[in-house]
Design a protein around this motif. Structure first.
Motif, PDB file in Angstrom:
ATOM      1  N   MET A   1       0.858  -1.201   0.000  1.00 37.56           N
ATOM      2  CA  MET A   1       0.000   0.000   0.000  1.00 37.56           C
ATOM      3  C   MET A   1       0.885   1.239   0.000  1.00 37.56           C
ATOM      4  SD  MET A   1      -2.986   1.434   0.080  1.00 37.56           S
ATOM      5  CE  MET A   1      -4.090   0.112   0.468  1.00 37.56           C
ATOM      6  N   ILE A   2       0.636   2.133  -0.939  1.00 38.47           N
ATOM      7  CA  ILE A   2       1.413   3.366  -1.040  1.00 38.47           C
ATOM      8  C   ILE A   2       0.931   4.356   0.018  1.00 38.47           C
ATOM      9  CG2 ILE A   2       1.917   5.348  -2.506  1.00 38.47           C
ATOM     10  CD1 ILE A   2       1.707   3.443  -4.885  1.00 38.47           C
ATOM     11  N   ILE A   3       1.866   4.888   0.772  1.00 36.58           N
ATOM     12  CA  ILE A   3       1.526   5.817   1.846  1.00 36.58           C
ATOM     13  C   ILE A   3       1.827   7.258   1.444  1.00 36.58           C
ATOM     14  CG2 ILE A   3       2.004   6.493   4.229  1.00 36.58           C
ATOM     15  CD1 ILE A   3       2.687   3.545   4.782  1.00 36.58           C
ATOM     16  N   LEU A   4       3.029   7.487   0.885  1.00 35.67           N
ATOM     17  CA  LEU A   4       3.457   8.843   0.567  1.00 35.67           C
ATOM     18  C   LEU A   4       3.867   8.943  -0.898  1.00 35.67           C
ATOM     19  CD1 LEU A   4       4.091  11.696   1.606  1.00 35.67           C
ATOM     20  CD2 LEU A   4       6.371  10.898   2.203  1.00 35.67           C
ATOM     21  N   ILE A   5       3.200   9.830  -1.635  1.00 39.06           N
ATOM     22  CA  ILE A   5       3.500  10.061  -3.047  1.00 39.06           C
ATOM     23  C   ILE A   5       4.060  11.469  -3.182  1.00 39.06           C
ATOM     24  CG2 ILE A   5       2.560  10.189  -5.379  1.00 39.06           C
ATOM     25  CD1 ILE A   5       0.316   8.333  -4.436  1.00 39.06           C
ATOM     26  N   ALA A   6       5.246  11.596  -3.786  1.00 42.56           N
ATOM     27  CA  ALA A   6       5.907  12.900  -3.913  1.00 42.56           C
ATOM     28  C   ALA A   6       5.873  13.380  -5.353  1.00 42.56           C
ATOM     29  CB  ALA A   6       7.353  12.804  -3.433  1.00 42.56           C
ATOM     30  N   LEU A   7       5.394  14.612  -5.547  1.00 44.43           N
ATOM     31  CA  LEU A   7       5.446  15.266  -6.857  1.00 44.43           C
ATOM     32  C   LEU A   7       6.778  16.005  -6.961  1.00 44.43           C
ATOM     33  CD1 LEU A   7       1.835  16.703  -6.958  1.00 44.43           C
ATOM     34  CD2 LEU A   7       2.716  14.984  -8.504  1.00 44.43           C
ATOM     35  N   ILE A   8       7.634  15.590  -7.892  1.00 45.14           N
ATOM     36  CA  ILE A   8       8.966  16.173  -8.032  1.00 45.14           C
ATOM     37  C   ILE A   8       9.187  16.541  -9.498  1.00 45.14           C
ATOM     38  CG2 ILE A   8      11.457  15.822  -7.720  1.00 45.14           C
ATOM     39  CD1 ILE A   8      10.812  13.738  -5.591  1.00 45.14           C
ATOM     40  N   GLY A   9       9.745  17.711  -9.720  1.00 45.47           N
ATOM     41  CA  GLY A   9      10.032  18.145 -11.080  1.00 45.47           C
ATOM     42  C   GLY A   9      10.712  19.492 -11.089  1.00 45.47           C
ATOM     43  N   ASN A  10      11.015  19.972 -12.288  1.00 41.12           N
ATOM     44  CA  ASN A  10      11.630  21.299 -12.435  1.00 41.12           C
ATOM     45  C   ASN A  10      10.639  22.390 -12.059  1.00 41.12           C
ATOM     46  OD1 ASN A  10      13.484  20.457 -15.480  1.00 41.12           O
ATOM     47  ND2 ASN A  10      13.883  19.959 -13.358  1.00 41.12           N
ATOM     48  N   PRO A  11      11.114  23.583 -11.714  1.00 38.66           N
ATOM     49  CA  PRO A  11      10.203  24.712 -11.543  1.00 38.66           C
ATOM     50  C   PRO A  11       9.405  24.935 -12.835  1.00 38.66           C
ATOM     51  CG  PRO A  11      12.400  25.272 -10.750  1.00 38.66           C
ATOM     52  CD  PRO A  11      12.526  23.955 -11.453  1.00 38.66           C
ATOM     53  N   ASN A  12       8.153  25.341 -12.677  1.00 35.06           N
ATOM     54  CA  ASN A  12       7.310  25.672 -13.825  1.00 35.06           C
ATOM     55  C   ASN A  12       6.964  24.453 -14.668  1.00 35.06           C
ATOM     56  OD1 ASN A  12       5.919  27.490 -15.568  1.00 35.06           O
ATOM     57  ND2 ASN A  12       7.636  27.426 -16.988  1.00 35.06           N
ATOM     58  N   ASN A  75      12.477  11.315   4.555  1.00 33.45           N
ATOM     59  CA  ASN A  75      11.147  10.722   4.605  1.00 33.45           C
ATOM     60  C   ASN A  75      11.084   9.490   3.709  1.00 33.45           C
ATOM     61  OD1 ASN A  75       9.178  12.805   6.082  1.00 33.45           O
ATOM     62  ND2 ASN A  75      10.671  13.963   4.896  1.00 33.45           N
ATOM     63  N   HIS A  76      10.235   8.547   4.106  1.00 41.48           N
ATOM     64  CA  HIS A  76      10.074   7.322   3.324  1.00 41.48           C
ATOM     65  C   HIS A  76       9.028   7.571   2.238  1.00 41.48           C
ATOM     66  CE1 HIS A  76       9.994   3.109   2.298  1.00 41.48           C
ATOM     67  NE2 HIS A  76       8.669   3.106   2.435  1.00 41.48           N
ATOM     68  N   ILE A  77       9.509   7.849   1.022  1.00 34.33           N
ATOM     69  CA  ILE A  77       8.626   8.107  -0.106  1.00 34.33           C
ATOM     70  C   ILE A  77       8.324   6.791  -0.812  1.00 34.33           C
ATOM     71  CG2 ILE A  77       8.422   9.282  -2.337  1.00 34.33           C
ATOM     72  CD1 ILE A  77      10.240  11.474  -1.196  1.00 34.33           C
ATOM     73  N   SER A  78       7.043   6.491  -0.978  1.00 35.36           N
ATOM     74  CA  SER A  78       6.642   5.230  -1.586  1.00 35.36           C
ATOM     75  C   SER A  78       6.583   5.314  -3.111  1.00 35.36           C
ATOM     76  CB  SER A  78       5.274   4.806  -1.046  1.00 35.36           C
ATOM     77  OG  SER A  78       5.319   4.693   0.358  1.00 35.36           O
ATOM     78  N   LEU A  79       6.303   6.486  -3.642  1.00 31.72           N
ATOM     79  CA  LEU A  79       6.212   6.664  -5.094  1.00 31.72           C
ATOM     80  C   LEU A  79       6.587   8.089  -5.466  1.00 31.72           C
ATOM     81  CD1 LEU A  79       5.288   5.757  -7.977  1.00 31.72           C
ATOM     82  CD2 LEU A  79       2.996   6.588  -7.344  1.00 31.72           C
ATOM     83  N   ILE A  80       7.407   8.212  -6.493  1.00 31.46           N
ATOM     84  CA  ILE A  80       7.740   9.533  -7.040  1.00 31.46           C
ATOM     85  C   ILE A  80       6.945   9.734  -8.325  1.00 31.46           C
ATOM     86  CG2 ILE A  80       9.521  10.924  -8.167  1.00 31.46           C
ATOM     87  CD1 ILE A  80      11.569   9.720  -6.283  1.00 31.46           C
ATOM     88  N   ILE A  81       6.211  10.825  -8.393  1.00 29.68           N
ATOM     89  CA  ILE A  81       5.608  11.243  -9.651  1.00 29.68           C
ATOM     90  C   ILE A  81       6.495  12.352 -10.201  1.00 29.68           C
ATOM     91  CG2 ILE A  81       3.627  12.307 -10.772  1.00 29.68           C
ATOM     92  CD1 ILE A  81       1.819  10.991  -8.748  1.00 29.68           C
ATOM     93  N   ASN A  82       7.284  12.005 -11.209  1.00 29.79           N
ATOM     94  CA  ASN A  82       8.214  12.953 -11.820  1.00 29.79           C
ATOM     95  C   ASN A  82       7.459  13.752 -12.889  1.00 29.79           C
ATOM     96  OD1 ASN A  82      11.146  12.681 -13.970  1.00 29.79           O
ATOM     97  ND2 ASN A  82      10.497  14.353 -12.662  1.00 29.79           N
TER      98      ASN A  82
END
Length: 556
Positions: A1-12, A75-82
């Protein structure tokens, strides 16, 4: 089960837009870097979604990059949304290559896609699932959220950092040459060396002229008439009731008159905020930062300071937080110091009040307050040492701005404005009414000279000297919230002539900002600089007000 999803990317790249879509939030978005300067957390179907400030690599340079990288490491990130901007695929994939090394399940959301990228081939080359951002983003994310893996086609890692960077970009170039069908850039940026600055200044003058003289003034007059009629109706209704006069006086003079002038300015705040939001989302503001880089060098700043200074026109706190995108510490401290000189939306209410009541809504008087502010910024910048630096920025493609995004930004800012009116400003208005209606023995209905206000105001006016008791009280209340300057004068009244009113407005624009701004300075710079900057604001406001008075005396 995914707990923490992080949105990561360049500015803008569109991270915050996706965050708002998934979590049904209303975080501020804009077509320039530095909009997100702290992490934002929301919830999507039981998953925690975090929107992290934009970064270009995993090596931190700016404060916002430090926020993102510290969060990833701690932090324990379960999924990165790049989140990747399809218009800047080559640059964006460098961050993707670094995120692969974290061995965290990852998917890519491709924003601003125009059909010129072979998605299946890109997925095959990277080994990462790619989603095209659209209205059905929910269905797409749900379909892959539990099926991600870390079996990427990783880039070879080279110990020498410079060789490693060169290798990665060489591989990225090969990838983009294969997947991009038409790699021509049709976006031509024309920045005339001499006319661009003048053109953009004239555009902003036009925006303010149309907003204030053509649309805003009519809206203010209509709303003022409605409010005054409402106050008269309520007053007559209260007179028909069997209630004490003190309660009637509190409702009419303590509450309604205290906030009526500020409420009447809301249409103008809405119009200006909406127009600026459209310019931000179109990419125009980012381009202006490049244009004004040459102008800002006069005060030893770069175009990187333009966006925080412009944000300060909405709220000084927002502008100060936006300085986290400035890498150079001296530039950042200088920009923080200069931001409160820009008339924010709260100070705008003072400008509009003085312009409307004393100068028949003259746009030229209105504009002169901004000219004075700019002159103060230019001169005050000399208090800092000179820096020599270049300015490099990603210039986004111009696009048709989103009406919905502009409306959301306007709604959030106006909601905050209304919250201040119904809380802090209302409370101070009632306190002012108590002070002017009672003496130290709390006897009601005393004369002004025997009131608590007169006793306090006479001592405060000895400090300011430049203005009378009522005006001095309003200046002090303005430290709580600048809108309260207008509210206080509405309750207490004033004895200002035109020259005194103009000087009073100048002083309030430049002097010590509101308590929220002071605390923002403390958070970013520490207590020492907070006290130093506050002292300088007070000294500079005295000097500018006196100098303006002397100039007027010579001219008149």
């Amino acid at each position: 089960m995914i707990i923490l999803i992080a949105l990561i990317g360049n500015p803008n790249s569109g991270k915050t837009t996706i965050f708002n879509k998934l979590t049904k939030s209303n975080k501020v978005v804009g077509n320039f870097s530095g909009v997100t300067v702290n992490e934002s957390i929301g919830n999507y179907k039981g998953y925690n979604i975090i929107d992290l400030p934009g970064i270009y690599s995993l090596i931190p340079y700016t404060k916002e990059e430090v926020v993102t990288i510290d969060y990833i490491n701690n932090n324990h990130i379960s999924l990165i949304i790049n989140v990747i901007d399809a218009n800047n695929l080559n640059r964006s994939l460098y961050l993707t290559s670094r995120l692969m090394e974290l061995s965290i399940p990852m998917v890519i959301i491709l924003t601003k896609y125009k059909g010129n990228i072979d998605i299946k081939l890109l997925e095959e080359l990277l080994g990462i699932k790619i989603i095209i951002y659209n209205k059905d983003i929910y269905k797409n994310i749900d379909s892959i959220i539990d099926s991600t893996n870390t079996s990427y086609n990783r880039f070879k890692k080279i110990d020498d950092i410079y060789l490693d960077i060169n290798y990665r970009y060489k591989m990225i170039d090969e990838i983009t040459n294969k997947v991009v069908k038409n790699n021509t850039n049709k976006d031509i940026i024309i920045h005339n060396k001499y006319l661009s600055i003048i053109t953009n200044i004239l555009l902003f003058i036009l925006v303010y002229f149309v907003s204030i003289n053509i649309i805003g003034s009519k809206c203010i007059n209509v709303l003022s008439n409605i409010i005054n009629s409402g106050i008269s109706y309520i007053s007559n209704y209260l007179n028909s009731l069997d209630i004490t006069y003190i309660f009637k006086d509190l409702i009419i003079n303590g509450i309604l008159k205290g906030i009526s002038n500020i409420v009447s300015f809301i249409p103008l705040i809405i119009i200006l905020t909406f127009i600026i939001s459209l310019l931000e989302d179109s990419g125009y503001i980012t381009r202006m930062s490049l244009i004004f880089d040459r102008l800002l060098r006069i005060i030893n700043l770069s175009g990187k300071s333009f966006q925080p200074l412009l944000s300060g026109a909405t709220c000084s706190v927002l502008g100060i937080m936006s300085t986290r995108t400035i890498k150079d510490k001296k530039d950042r401290l200088k920009t923080i110091f200069l931001i409160p000189f820009i008339p924010c939306s709260a100070k705008l209410t003072i400008i509009i009040y003085i312009t409307t009541v004393f100068f028949h809504n003259s746009f030229y008087i209105f504009l002169s307050f901004y000219i004075v502010s700019i002159m103060v910024i230019i001169i005050s910048s000399r208090l800092f040492s000179k820096n020599n630096h270049s300015y490099i920025i990603e210039v986004p493609s111009m696009k048709i701005p989103s009406i919905s995004i502009a409306l959301k930004n306007t709604y959030n800012k106006v909601k905050g404005y209304l919250f201040r009116i119904t809380t802090v400003i209302l409370f101070i208005s009632i306190i002012n009414w108590i002070f002017i209606s009672f003496n130290t023995s709390f006897n009601y209905g005393v004369s002004y000279n025997n009131s608590i206000l007169y006793m306090i105001g006479s001592k405060i006016s000895n400090i300011f000297k430049l203005f009378g008791i009522k005006e001095s009280i309003s200046i002090i209340s303005g430290i709580i919230a600048k809108e309260e300057v207008v509210s206080t004068l509405s309750v207490l009244g004033n004895n200002l002539d035109k020259l005194s009113a103009y000087l009073f407005c100048i002083f309030n624009i430049i002097t010590i900002p509101c308590i929220n701004t002071i605390m923002a300075i403390k958070n970013e710079c520490g207590y020492k600089r907070m006290f130093l900057y506050s002292t300088l604001y007070l000294v500079i406001s005295y000097l500018v007000t006196i100098l303006t008075y002397l100039i007027f005396r010579i001219i008149i």
